[in-house]
Scaffold this motif. Sequence first.
Motif, short mmCIF file in Angstrom:
data_model
loop_
_atom_site.label_atom_id
_atom_site.label_comp_id
_atom_site.label_asym_id
_atom_site.label_seq_id
_atom_site.Cartn_x
_atom_site.Cartn_y
_atom_site.Cartn_z
N ARG A 291 13.95 -10.07 2.21
CA ARG A 291 14.93 -9.42 1.03
C ARG A 291 14.96 -7.98 1.64
O ARG A 291 13.88 -7.23 2.00
N LEU A 292 16.05 -7.37 1.55
CA LEU A 292 16.30 -5.95 1.79
C LEU A 292 15.91 -4.99 0.55
O LEU A 292 16.71 -5.73 -0.64
N THR A 293 15.33 -4.06 0.49
CA THR A 293 15.03 -3.47 -0.87
C THR A 293 14.98 -1.82 -0.38
O THR A 293 14.84 -1.39 0.66
N VAL A 294 15.09 -1.20 -1.49
CA VAL A 294 15.07 0.31 -1.73
C VAL A 294 13.98 0.55 -2.42
O VAL A 294 13.80 1.98 -2.88
N GLU A 295 13.36 -0.22 -3.07
CA GLU A 295 12.29 0.22 -4.21
C GLU A 295 10.83 -0.02 -3.71
O GLU A 295 10.45 -1.29 -2.93
N ALA A 296 9.89 0.77 -3.77
CA ALA A 296 8.60 0.76 -3.50
C ALA A 296 7.94 -0.30 -4.17
O ALA A 296 6.88 -0.90 -3.56
N ALA A 297 8.37 -0.66 -5.43
CA ALA A 297 7.40 -1.72 -6.18
C ALA A 297 7.65 -3.04 -5.45
O ALA A 297 6.82 -3.89 -5.68
N ASP A 298 8.85 -3.23 -4.86
CA ASP A 298 8.88 -4.57 -3.99
C ASP A 298 8.04 -4.74 -2.97
O ASP A 298 8.06 -5.78 -2.42
N LEU A 299 7.34 -3.88 -2.47
CA LEU A 299 6.44 -3.96 -1.20
C LEU A 299 5.22 -4.25 -1.81
O LEU A 299 4.13 -4.73 -0.87
N ALA A 300 5.08 -4.50 -3.41
CA ALA A 300 3.55 -4.49 -3.73
C ALA A 300 3.07 -5.67 -3.46
O ALA A 300 1.69 -5.98 -3.07
N ASP A 301 3.75 -6.89 -3.39
CA ASP A 301 3.30 -8.13 -3.25
C ASP A 301 3.86 -9.22 -2.16
O ASP A 301 4.00 -10.27 -2.14
N VAL A 302 4.53 -8.55 -1.13
CA VAL A 302 5.07 -9.20 0.14
C VAL A 302 3.81 -9.48 1.03
O VAL A 302 2.94 -8.60 0.97
N ASP A 303 4.33 -10.18 1.98
CA ASP A 303 3.35 -10.38 3.06
C ASP A 303 3.48 -9.56 4.21
O ASP A 303 2.65 -9.05 5.07
N ASP A 327 4.59 6.09 1.23
CA ASP A 327 2.86 5.67 0.66
C ASP A 327 2.67 4.10 0.51
O ASP A 327 1.77 3.50 0.64
N ALA A 328 3.82 3.50 0.05
CA ALA A 328 3.80 2.06 -0.14
C ALA A 328 3.52 1.34 1.15
O ALA A 328 2.72 0.49 1.09
N ILE A 329 4.31 1.82 2.21
CA ILE A 329 3.90 1.06 3.32
C ILE A 329 2.68 1.39 3.91
O ILE A 329 1.97 0.33 4.57
N VAL A 330 2.13 2.54 3.68
CA VAL A 330 0.75 3.01 4.23
C VAL A 330 -0.46 2.00 3.55
O VAL A 330 -1.26 1.65 4.04
N ARG A 331 -0.04 2.10 2.27
CA ARG A 331 -0.96 0.97 1.42
C ARG A 331 -0.96 -0.32 1.96
O ARG A 331 -2.11 -0.99 1.91
N HIS A 332 0.05 -0.82 2.03
CA HIS A 332 0.18 -2.19 2.69
C HIS A 332 -0.53 -2.44 4.19
O HIS A 332 -1.29 -3.48 4.29
N ALA A 335 -4.20 -2.27 3.69
CA ALA A 335 -4.83 -3.44 3.07
C ALA A 335 -5.10 -4.45 4.15
O ALA A 335 -5.40 -5.70 3.72
N GLY A 336 -4.44 -4.22 5.32
CA GLY A 336 -4.61 -5.05 6.45
C GLY A 336 -3.54 -6.16 6.62
O GLY A 336 -3.55 -6.94 7.27
N ARG A 337 -2.45 -5.87 5.87
CA ARG A 337 -1.25 -6.83 5.87
C ARG A 337 -0.30 -6.22 7.00
O ARG A 337 -0.27 -5.10 7.18
N PRO A 338 0.63 -7.08 7.54
CA PRO A 338 1.33 -6.70 8.75
C PRO A 338 2.41 -5.73 8.29
O PRO A 338 3.11 -6.09 7.30
N VAL A 339 2.82 -4.76 9.17
CA VAL A 339 3.94 -3.98 9.20
C VAL A 339 4.49 -3.98 10.55
O VAL A 339 3.64 -3.95 11.66
N LEU A 340 5.84 -4.02 10.48
CA LEU A 340 6.49 -4.10 11.66
C LEU A 340 7.62 -2.83 11.86
O LEU A 340 8.40 -2.85 10.66
N GLY A 341 7.50 -2.14 12.62
CA GLY A 341 8.92 -1.17 12.90
C GLY A 341 9.60 -1.47 14.21
O GLY A 341 9.05 -1.76 15.35
#
Length: 512
Positions: A291-303, A327-332, A335-341
């Motif tokens: 899903r494409l999103t512009v909301e920080a809240a949408d990052l709270a529970d994704v993998d 801030d939401a990306i850094v928190r993610h 928390a040890g969950r994956p981030v890809l750029g």
Amino acid sequence: MERNGGLLVAGTTSDAGKSLLTAGICRWLHRRGVNVAPFKAQNMSNNSAVAIEPDGTGGEIGRAQALQAAACGLAPSVRFNPVLLKPGSDRRSQVIVLGQAVGHIGAANYAEIKDRLRGTVLETLADLRRRHDVVICEGAGSPAEINLRAMDLANMGLARAANLPVIVVGDIDRGGVFASLFGTVALLDAEDQALVSGFVINKFRGDAGLLRPGVEQLTQLTGRPTFGVLPWSYDLWLDAEDSLAYDGRVLGRPGPARGSQWLRVAVVRLPRLSNATDAEALACEPGVQVRLTVEAADLADVDLVVIPGSKSTVDDLAWLRERGLADAIVRHAKAGRPVLGICGGFQMLAERIDDEVESRRGTVAGLGLLPVDIAFAERKTLALPEGTAFDGVPVKGYEIHHGQVTRGAQQPFIRLPDGTGEGAVAGNVSGTHWHGAFESDQFRRAYLTEAARLAGRTGFQVAPDTSFAALRERTVDVLGDLVEEHLDTEALWRLIEDGAPAGLPTITVGLR
């Protein structure tokens, strides 16, 4: 220029279906054994592809023209899209001419270079028409943008200069399609109207017989036929040229999960998003919801969080911070969950970014999630690289970027044939400059397996048989099928061969 062997597909609006209809006509002709090529004189899009010419030189073109080339059985070429404008802001765009960046312009000074661009466009089209039996041209936006007619290179300006017949496609899913088709013709002057030869209605759901009275009345009002009604197709979602069409949507039509769990992916819809098609390769996998999103809240529970490419890395990084997404990306990540750029997204993950080219803001702090520094170079990197990852898994991609790594990570994301590395990995955070890497099936599966492990999705399983190349080929085949089954192809072929019919009526609309 020659008269025969050409057609211009115009639209009532952006995203009316010009790109896909052009690709469908190209595939239909290619199946008939016609030597056909696509052409879009001027494109405005940040979704681009790399074209390598026979002499080894590289350049970039609009992604839709790469798909249209595939429909023709051709490799991408800068000749298929001689002018590409890549917006870096609301007022300024980078200008790509025959694949190469030549500078930046604003709307106010576009007129200063239009004559030079017009010459390039017409010379390139003439060369294509000498090399191919038929050239199917795609317009840009709408030909009825009367405020832009004097500077037009891609719609009626091209049709008039090259004596091309024109068909106009309208999207009925938006509503008001008959008014849009009629109004498009009515706003043109008599000379332009003389080339508009008929219409196509796109994205209809239901019984096409219900449209018959409207189609007949449109013919009576305009003296022009409707060549057919294309139905809505759920199989057409790859290679969308306009990234805004993605906004807020779940991408693709992924099949059911092969394991007991889905992998949930959030892709940040940056304001200057480029090559959003990278997310489509992830979305083609069964059990992966993107899903494409512009909301920080949408990052709270994704993998998995993906930061895609950007035409203006530093400006979009500032936007991430303003929206609370940084801030939401850094928190993610913490928390040890994956981030890809990817490309610009990779650059945002760096510790420092030195940009005197795009934003000209100098050195700014990145998100600090990868131990690399980035500096922007004047010359853009354009390449079709290959390498390996995950202990020998092959991967291919394409590079289109000004940013260069000036301090590299100890652990690269991809290994190159010369033994060097590309991109960076720091635990659960990864980045690469390569677009299109996830179109490599084995690499995509390996990455998603690792992302699921990091996210704790032990019940997720990749599918062993998903082929992105086959899905793309299926897309152009579906487009060709739609043209063959729902358009009057005999009439369309006569139009391509003979040009616009003589004596088409002029519509005159005035205030009463």
